[in-house]
Write an enzyme that holds these catalytic residues in place. Structure first.
Site, PDB file in Angstrom:
ATOM      1  N   HIS A 247       0.730  -1.055  -0.106  1.00  0.00           N
ATOM      2  CA  HIS A 247      -0.199  -0.035   0.020  1.00  0.00           C
ATOM      3  C   HIS A 247       0.645   1.542  -0.150  1.00  0.00           C
ATOM      4  CE1 HIS A 247      -3.179  -2.280   1.700  1.00  0.00           C
ATOM      5  NE2 HIS A 247      -2.014  -3.224   2.282  1.00  0.00           N
TER       6      HIS A 247
HETATM    7  O1  RIB Z   1      -4.305  -0.964   5.600  1.00  0.00           O
HETATM    8  C1  RIB Z   1      -3.053  -0.681   5.149  1.00  0.00           C
HETATM    9  C2  RIB Z   1      -1.852  -0.173   5.749  1.00  0.00           C
HETATM   10  O2  RIB Z   1      -2.148  -0.813   7.437  1.00  0.00           O
HETATM   11  C3  RIB Z   1      -0.707   0.160   5.825  1.00  0.00           C
HETATM   12  O3  RIB Z   1      -0.210   1.206   5.673  1.00  0.00           O
HETATM   13  C4  RIB Z   1       0.182  -0.686   6.726  1.00  0.00           C
HETATM   14  O4  RIB Z   1       1.431  -0.127   6.718  1.00  0.00           O
HETATM   15  C5  RIB Z   1      -0.664  -0.319   7.780  1.00  0.00           C
HETATM   16  O5  RIB Z   1       0.018   0.623   8.063  1.00  0.00           O
END
Ligand code: RIB
Ligand code: CA
Length: 324
Positions: A247
């Site tokens: 992400h």
């Molecule tokens: O939901 C995904 C996010 O939550 C990403 O930033 C992952 O690193 C967690 O922090």
């Protein structure tokens, strides 16, 4: 042209670590100036996220970027971390260590870089919005203090990864997320990269091999198999297959405009009071709330181009490692 100053607020965390590797490559290449990294509690505790951030940067050959641990707890909610997702210490099966203790003066760092870089500063948040909300709340600041604010979080009309409707960063500190969008100035809306798009950034074992080859002799390359193996196993156990959603890496490329993407201007709000829908992000595309737009919501991104962009940054680190 002066490379843009970038401040990253993150919670490493495995996909945050890949985002740090990417930014380390751009910093090394002179495409950006990574003027600071601060951390929040989310994937693991704030102290661990700071140790992990400093360790990843050091393993990428970066020694001139200040790292500071941010607030230890969400604004109101009790801290919940996720060792089952990112490992006991937030780096999968690896336990990072650093020589010096972590700096905790994150607000001093934020004030300093904001004073030095004024409105050219690009802020990227890839963990809970705790630090940003606290900083906005304590001064008379608005998001207009930055040239841009890009956040990884939320799931807009899309299933959550933490509850049926909530994404992890917004669930950990829903009050902070709500406050940020309440204070997002219409002059400077927040760019939001939600799960809808970031879940498409998928790394599998073959992709990891390609990444490790691109990193060459960069020290972090030797650590990635045991970091990512944990993340692959977590995703497989949750039905996403033996691969990993990266992400935060995609979010950094969107923030810096180094990958093609589309956004829609809208008004975002976050549920912070209900236990059932805590952290749920809502976007008012039709103006029901009659409130000014406060967000550029990312709706799509060029994923193949994003991987090519990451590999190019990795090769920069490999070249720098070879010349050391
Ligand atoms: O939901 C995904 C996010 O939550 C990403 O930033 C992952 O690193 C967690 O922090
Ligand atoms: Ca994160």
């Amino acid at each position: 042209m002066t490379p843009p100053p970038v401040l990253l607020d993150c919670d490493p965390g495995i996909d945050d670590a890949l985002a740090l590797i990417y930014l380390a490559g751009l910093h090394t290449r002179g495409d950006i100036r990574l003027v600071g990294v601060t951390t929040t509690a989310g994937n693991t505790t704030t102290r661990r996220t700071a140790v992990n951030a400093a360790w990843v940067l050091a393993r990428c050959g970066i020694t001139d970027v200040p790292v500071a641990a941010g607030r230890a707890e969400p604004l109101k909610a009790p801290l919940v971390t996720t060792p089952e997702t990112h490992g006991e210490h937030g780096m999968g099966y690896v336990t990072p260590t650093v020589d010096q203790d972590v700096d905790t003066h994150w607000e001093t760092l934020w004030d300093k870089v904001c004073a030095e870089h004024g409105e050219s500063l690009q802020l990227i948040v890839t963990g809970p919005c705790t630090n940003l909300a606290a900083w906005l709340g304590e001064g008379s600041q608005t998001t207009a203090a930055f040239d841009s604010v890009t956040i990884m979080g939320g799931a807009v009309l899309y299933q959550g990864n933490t509850t049926p409707t909530a994404e992890w960063n917004f669930w950990v500190d829903p009050d902070a997320a709500k406050d940020v969008f309440a204070q997002a100035s219409p002059e400077l809306p927040v760019t939001l990269a939600p799960l809808n798009v970031t879940e498409q950034m998928l790394l599998d074992p073959l992709g990891l091999e390609t990444l490790i080859a691109a990193l060459g002799g960069t020290p972090i390359a030797a650590d990635l198999p045991e970091i990512l193996r944990f993340y692959f196993e977590f995703h497989e156990a949750t039905g996403a297959g033996y691969q990993a959603q990266i992400h935060d890496l995609l979010t950094c490329m969107i923030a810096l405009g180094t990958v093609a993407h589309r956004t829609t201007e809208t008004t975002v709000d976050v549920e912070a009071d209900s236990e059932l829908t805590r952290g749920t992000s809502l976007a008012d595309h039709r103006g029901h709330w009659q409130r000014p737009a406060n967000a550029h919501l990312v709706t799509e991104a060029d994923i193949p181009a994003a991987w090519a962009e990451f590999h190019a940054a990795a090769r920069t680190l490999a070249q720098a490692a070879a010349s050391r």
